[in-house]
Design a protein around this motif. Sequence first.
Motif, PDB file in Angstrom:
ATOM      1  N   GLU A 117      -9.365 101.631  43.901  1.00  0.00           N
ATOM      2  CA  GLU A 117      -9.005 100.726  42.938  1.00  0.00           C
ATOM      3  C   GLU A 117     -10.096 100.646  41.554  1.00  0.00           C
ATOM      4  OE1 GLU A 117      -6.755  97.058  45.475  1.00  0.00           O
ATOM      5  OE2 GLU A 117      -9.035  96.888  45.047  1.00  0.00           O
ATOM      6  N   LYS A 176      -4.157 109.991  40.643  1.00  0.00           N
ATOM      7  CA  LYS A 176      -3.927 108.610  40.393  1.00  0.00           C
ATOM      8  C   LYS A 176      -2.675 108.290  41.038  1.00  0.00           C
ATOM      9  CE  LYS A 176      -3.335 105.883  35.949  1.00  0.00           C
ATOM     10  NZ  LYS A 176      -1.896 105.200  36.281  1.00  0.00           N
ATOM     11  N   GLU A 180      -2.819 105.162  43.533  1.00  0.00           N
ATOM     12  CA  GLU A 180      -1.936 104.084  43.514  1.00  0.00           C
ATOM     13  C   GLU A 180      -1.037 103.489  44.660  1.00  0.00           C
ATOM     14  OE1 GLU A 180      -0.189 104.878  39.790  1.00  0.00           O
ATOM     15  OE2 GLU A 180      -1.713 103.730  38.537  1.00  0.00           O
ATOM     16  N   ARG A 184      -1.114 100.429  47.094  1.00  0.00           N
ATOM     17  CA  ARG A 184       0.160  99.632  47.323  1.00  0.00           C
ATOM     18  C   ARG A 184       0.579  99.584  48.690  1.00  0.00           C
ATOM     19  NH1 ARG A 184       4.961 101.778  47.689  1.00  0.00           N
ATOM     20  NH2 ARG A 184       4.316 103.689  46.698  1.00  0.00           N
TER      21      ARG A 184
END
Length: 206
Positions: A117, A176, A180, A184
Amino acid sequence: MEGGGVGEKPLRRIAEAFEGLAEAANCKTASMEVAPFSRACSHVSVLFGCLGIAFKFAEMDYVAKVEDLFKASNSISTLHSLLELDIQQDSVKRPGSHSRNLLRVKRGLDMVKILFEQILVTGGNSLKDPASKAYAKVFAPHHGWAIRKAVAAGMYALPTKAQLLKKLNEDEASAKIQMESYIRTSAPVIVYIEELFNSRQLGIDW
């Protein structure tokens, strides 16, 4: 463990493994199984290895705890059963117990999630700020002064973001996407484990 070999994509392996775990965590009618959980977690250890001396302690500790859970999966099918067995034996908080090791592995997953993050929201090529924030939030509250000081010194030896991506065989755009995905999918897994402990009034801050 130094990262992926030629053509290997450690970040992709992690993202794919946690897709399955997230499905299990979000399914209210089934318990998460120890074997796929420990296998997915084993893929994450490569990241600690890529971060160098600052996280050497975390790599060694994390790998040992994941290995313990993997061995436990030969006789214990679910994380729910694993915790219940330790409760029955009054060994939940005993050093080396499967439950204690599960909580330590959960912290490793959490640290990587926060690291990703922070990498995504922090500009530049340095990993010092993202890694420092992740360590401060997850590990520092449980470490004594000596370990915290050693980690702080090791932060100056972290690879750059470009060096990390090269070790992981990713470019910025592909990394990226995978980061991500892990952010998630790891979130419900982390919450699932925390709820296993909190629902039994065991807490998670020990």
